[in-house]
Design an enzyme around this catalytic site. Structure first.
Site, PDB file in Angstrom:
ATOM      1  N   ASP A   1      -7.728  -7.535   0.617  1.00 19.27           N
ATOM      2  CA  ASP A   1      -7.183  -7.906   2.199  1.00 19.27           C
ATOM      3  C   ASP A   1      -8.358  -6.613   3.718  1.00 19.27           C
ATOM      4  O   ASP A   1      -8.609  -5.668   2.963  1.00 19.27           O
ATOM      5  CB  ASP A   1      -6.031  -6.977   1.966  1.00 19.27           C
ATOM      6  CG  ASP A   1      -6.511  -5.602   2.222  1.00 19.27           C
ATOM      7  OD1 ASP A   1      -5.390  -4.781   2.903  1.00 19.27           O
ATOM      8  OD2 ASP A   1      -6.618  -4.291   0.914  1.00 19.27           O
TER       9      ASP A   1
ATOM     10  N   CYS B   1      -8.101 -27.258  13.701  1.00 19.18           N
ATOM     11  CA  CYS B   1      -9.401 -27.621  13.353  1.00 19.18           C
ATOM     12  C   CYS B   1      -8.514 -29.307  13.114  1.00 19.18           C
ATOM     13  O   CYS B   1      -9.970 -30.026  14.130  1.00 19.18           O
ATOM     14  CB  CYS B   1     -10.323 -27.869  12.266  1.00 19.18           C
ATOM     15  SG  CYS B   1     -11.106 -25.712  12.911  1.00 19.18           S
TER      16      CYS B   1
ATOM     17  N   CYS C   1     -13.864 -27.439   8.748  1.00 21.03           N
ATOM     18  CA  CYS C   1     -12.486 -27.051   8.008  1.00 21.03           C
ATOM     19  C   CYS C   1     -11.328 -27.848   8.302  1.00 21.03           C
ATOM     20  O   CYS C   1     -10.895 -28.894   9.360  1.00 21.03           O
ATOM     21  CB  CYS C   1     -12.540 -25.432   9.625  1.00 21.03           C
ATOM     22  SG  CYS C   1     -10.650 -25.498   9.146  1.00 21.03           S
TER      23      CYS C   1
ATOM     24  N   CYS D   1      -7.581 -27.146   8.266  1.00 22.48           N
ATOM     25  CA  CYS D   1      -6.401 -26.408   8.977  1.00 22.48           C
ATOM     26  C   CYS D   1      -5.871 -27.486   9.998  1.00 22.48           C
ATOM     27  O   CYS D   1      -6.410 -28.735  10.474  1.00 22.48           O
ATOM     28  CB  CYS D   1      -6.687 -25.152   9.243  1.00 22.48           C
ATOM     29  SG  CYS D   1      -7.373 -24.943  10.912  1.00 22.48           S
TER      30      CYS D   1
ATOM     31  N   HIS E   1      -5.593 -20.820  12.137  1.00 21.97           N
ATOM     32  CA  HIS E   1      -7.283 -20.720  11.983  1.00 21.97           C
ATOM     33  C   HIS E   1      -7.965 -19.587  10.956  1.00 21.97           C
ATOM     34  O   HIS E   1      -8.823 -20.164   9.333  1.00 21.97           O
ATOM     35  CB  HIS E   1      -7.958 -21.321  13.169  1.00 21.97           C
ATOM     36  CG  HIS E   1      -9.659 -21.383  12.759  1.00 21.97           C
ATOM     37  ND1 HIS E   1     -10.253 -22.701  11.680  1.00 21.97           N
ATOM     38  CD2 HIS E   1     -10.777 -20.633  12.957  1.00 21.97           C
ATOM     39  CE1 HIS E   1     -11.143 -21.985  12.105  1.00 21.97           C
ATOM     40  NE2 HIS E   1     -11.848 -20.946  12.376  1.00 21.97           N
TER      41      HIS E   1
ATOM     42  N   ASP F   1       0.568  -1.499   0.178  1.00 24.14           N
ATOM     43  CA  ASP F   1      -0.305   0.208  -0.005  1.00 24.14           C
ATOM     44  C   ASP F   1       0.789   1.120   0.126  1.00 24.14           C
ATOM     45  O   ASP F   1       2.168   1.452   0.432  1.00 24.14           O
ATOM     46  CB  ASP F   1      -1.008  -0.152   1.238  1.00 24.14           C
ATOM     47  CG  ASP F   1      -1.915   1.010   1.342  1.00 24.14           C
ATOM     48  OD1 ASP F   1      -2.277   1.909  -0.242  1.00 24.14           O
ATOM     49  OD2 ASP F   1      -2.790   0.734   1.815  1.00 24.14           O
TER      50      ASP F   1
END
Length: 373
Positions: free
Chosen positions: A270, A313, A308, A310, A339, A90
């Site tokens: 974002d 999890c 999930c 991930c 997560h 940015d």
């Protein structure tokens, strides 16, 4: 940059962006790494558990600390951070505006004081490009004159006129640099402003999109206006943006915001929400968000999200995460962040698959049905 549209489903788009460092499949959510690190994670965590193709760095913060000259000396962002895929930086204009108590905007740029030590600095359209050249990001954002909402018509008009002037100066400077071998592999995006006013948004979009930019962002939203006003403004603005270049909605947002704005033709997003919320105990799931410090999770053996995959999890219970948060154990910050970012990354992947298979509206309906159970 190479850009390809893989499929469209009504206004929703699945595209592919190729930079010097990675291939980015959209819709994409870009984790925010303001100071060259996604808070609580390092490049190994990103590569092993999340695998994003692009993350953000911030020009304002990196310019002040450790300075862009240090980053350049250390091999630019990719070598300095150990994250070898793409970076978007940015321009720093928003931070100069929001973090300084005494900002002054003139025709040449923005004067501000450092939030670290109070030292005085001046950002011009050319200077922020010089800084980003030192950082070595794959996508650079231009300096724009943003406006906090609500604002007067006169202030918004001045903002878009100044943003266009700065954009004209910036693209000429960047293309001249590239002819001299500077920033050859760096791409540059302009930022459309205009508040929630349709006429101003159209004016800003038409003026900027006539210039030789590699992509275009919609800025100045998610700054206090109602969600529907944001959605309406995005839907209005995208019609004036090129179909053959990336579209980026800056600083947005909730899972619902991502779904709604993908439906309106946005490719890139974002937001600090998944990382910041994780640190505060709010975790996102397929069925809505939960606050892990709640007493009901103290003996809950279930994973955060039954759908999930991930690593959090797959390995830890809600009870354990609740304990870590309550005990202020630093491990929680890492696990919660992994997560939440995995959830966001997977949400974008699911939307892309739905667009490629021409079933985005069905996905959208199912997304909301799960969250009302």
């Amino acid at each position: 940059m190479k850009f390809q549209i893989n499929n469209t489903d009504n206004k929703a788009r699945a595209t592919t962006i190729k930079t010097a460092h990675s291939t980015i499949q959209t819709p994409v959510f870009m984790p925010v790494g303001t100071l060259g690190a996604v808070k609580a994670l390092d490049a190994t965590d990103l590569n092993n558990f999340l695998n994003p193709d692009i993350i953000l760095g911030n020009t304002y913060h990196l310019y002040l600390r450790p300075t862009d000259r240090v980053v350049a000396k250390m091999g630019k962002l990719h070598n300095f951070t150990g994250f070898k895929k793409s970076f978007l930086t940015d321009s720093g204009g928003f931070q100069a505006f929001s973090l300084s108590d005494n900002v002054k905007i003139d025709e040449g740029g923005i004067t501000f004081r450092s939030h670290i030590d109070g030292s005085k600095h001046y950002f011009t359209p050319k200077k922020v490009i010089d800084i980003q050249n030192n950082l070595g990001s794959d996508i650079m954002m231009i300096l724009d004159d943003l406006v906090a909402l609500p604002a007067t018509q006169e202030r918004i008009k001045a903002s878009i006129e100044r943003t266009t002037r700065w954009a004209e100066e910036t693209i000429e400077y960047h293309r001249d640099n590239q002819k001299r071998g500077i920033g050859v592999e760096q791409n540059i995006f302009a930022i459309i402003q205009g508040g929630t006013d349709k006429a101003f948004r159209e004016k800003s979009a038409r003026e900027l999109c006539a210039l030789d930019y590699d992509g275009f962002a919609i800025g100045g939203l998610s700054v206090g206006e109602a969600n529907q006003d944001m959605y309406d403004t995005v839907e209005w603005t995208t019609q004036f943006m090129p179909t053959d270049k990336p579209r980026y909605l800056m600083g947005v947002g909730t899972p619902e915001d991502l779904v709604e704005n993908v439906a309106r033709g946005v490719d890139m997003f974002d937001c600090v929400m998944p990382t910041r919320n994780a640190r505060n105990g709010t975790l996102f799931t397929s069925f809505g968000k939960i606050n892990i410090k709640g007493a009901k999770f103290k003996e809950d053996e279930k994973p955060l999200d039954s759908e999930c995959e991930c690593m959090v999890c797959q390995n830890y219970s809600r009870a354990y995460l609740s304990h870590l948060f309550r005990a202020k154990e630093i491990t929680y910050l890492r696990l919660g962040t992994i997560h939440n970012l995995y959830y966001y990354q997977n949400l974008m992947k699911q939307m892309r698959e739905a667009i490629l298979e021409n079933r985005f509206e069905k996905f959208r309906d199912e997304f909301y049905k799960k969250r009302t159970k």
